[in-house]
Design a protein around this motif. Structure first.
Motif, short mmCIF file in Angstrom:
data_model
loop_
_atom_site.label_atom_id
_atom_site.label_comp_id
_atom_site.label_asym_id
_atom_site.label_seq_id
_atom_site.Cartn_x
_atom_site.Cartn_y
_atom_site.Cartn_z
N UNK A 13 6.59 -11.60 43.07
CA UNK A 13 5.58 -10.73 42.49
C UNK A 13 4.47 -11.55 41.86
N UNK A 14 3.26 -11.11 42.07
CA UNK A 14 2.10 -11.73 41.43
C UNK A 14 1.78 -10.89 40.19
N UNK A 15 1.80 -11.54 39.03
CA UNK A 15 1.75 -10.79 37.78
C UNK A 15 0.66 -11.33 36.87
N UNK A 16 -0.11 -10.41 36.31
CA UNK A 16 -1.01 -10.74 35.21
C UNK A 16 -0.27 -10.48 33.90
N UNK A 17 -0.19 -11.50 33.06
CA UNK A 17 0.50 -11.32 31.78
C UNK A 17 -0.47 -10.90 30.67
N UNK A 18 -1.74 -10.89 30.98
CA UNK A 18 -2.75 -10.44 30.03
C UNK A 18 -3.98 -9.99 30.78
N UNK A 19 -4.90 -9.26 30.12
CA UNK A 19 -6.07 -8.72 30.82
C UNK A 19 -7.04 -9.78 31.32
N UNK A 20 -7.02 -10.96 30.73
CA UNK A 20 -7.92 -12.02 31.15
C UNK A 20 -7.21 -13.15 31.89
N UNK A 21 -5.91 -12.97 32.13
CA UNK A 21 -5.11 -14.02 32.76
C UNK A 21 -5.19 -13.93 34.28
N UNK A 22 -5.09 -15.09 34.92
CA UNK A 22 -4.95 -15.12 36.37
C UNK A 22 -3.55 -14.65 36.74
N UNK A 23 -3.43 -14.12 37.94
CA UNK A 23 -2.11 -13.73 38.41
C UNK A 23 -1.25 -14.94 38.72
N UNK A 24 -0.01 -14.87 38.35
CA UNK A 24 0.96 -15.95 38.59
C UNK A 24 2.07 -15.41 39.46
N UNK A 25 2.52 -16.22 40.41
CA UNK A 25 3.63 -15.81 41.28
C UNK A 25 4.98 -16.12 40.62
N UNK A 26 5.83 -15.11 40.61
CA UNK A 26 7.18 -15.27 40.10
C UNK A 26 8.18 -14.95 41.20
N UNK A 27 9.36 -15.57 41.07
CA UNK A 27 10.42 -15.38 42.06
C UNK A 27 11.70 -14.90 41.38
N UNK A 28 12.43 -14.06 42.08
CA UNK A 28 13.76 -13.72 41.67
C UNK A 28 14.73 -14.80 42.13
N UNK A 29 15.98 -14.66 41.72
CA UNK A 29 16.99 -15.66 42.07
C UNK A 29 17.59 -15.42 43.43
#
Length: 121
Positions: free
Chosen positions: A97-113
């Motif tokens: 999932x590509x997630x923004x953790x804040x309104x001004x943050x770039x999206x970061x890719x996260x992985x499940x296990x």
């Protein structure tokens, strides 16, 4: 931090079906594209399908026509339904999932296990 937790894997007979789920939780402002990848023993991790926030989907040729990816934006959850399973579908399936953790943050890719899917009689 953001966590992705997959569920729904297991042993399935050839020709059967399964439904995988992946829920994102943690410091989430917005979840963008979500997807599923899989990695068979001794092989690289490959894309299975992805879905963007608006519902646009894309599938790998290997699962096209027998898989459906969907999501519930309110629950930050993505699903993968795979039908007519084949032994070659055996792999560890990973949620991304590509997630923004804040309104001004770039999206970061996260992985499940990952969750193991074994197709065998």
């Amino acid at each position: 931090q953001v966590q992705l937790v997959e569920s729904g894997g297991g042993l399935v007979q050839p020709g059967g079906s399964l439904r995988l789920s992946c829920a994102a939780s943690g410091s989430i402002f917005k979840v963008n594209t979500m997807g599923w990848y899989r990695q068979a023993p001794g092989k690289q991790r490959d894309l299975v399908a992805y879905i963007n926030r608006g519902g646009f989907t894309n599938y790998a040729d290997s699962v096209k026509g027998r898989s459906t990816i969907s999501r519930d934006n309110a629950k930050n959850t993505v699903y993968l339904q795979v039908n007519s399973l084949k032994p070659e579908d055996t792999a560890v399936y990973y949620c991304n999932a590509n997630v923004n953790t804040g309104p001004l943050d770039y999206g970061i890719n996260y992985w499940g296990k990952g969750t193991l899917v074994t197709v065998s009689s």
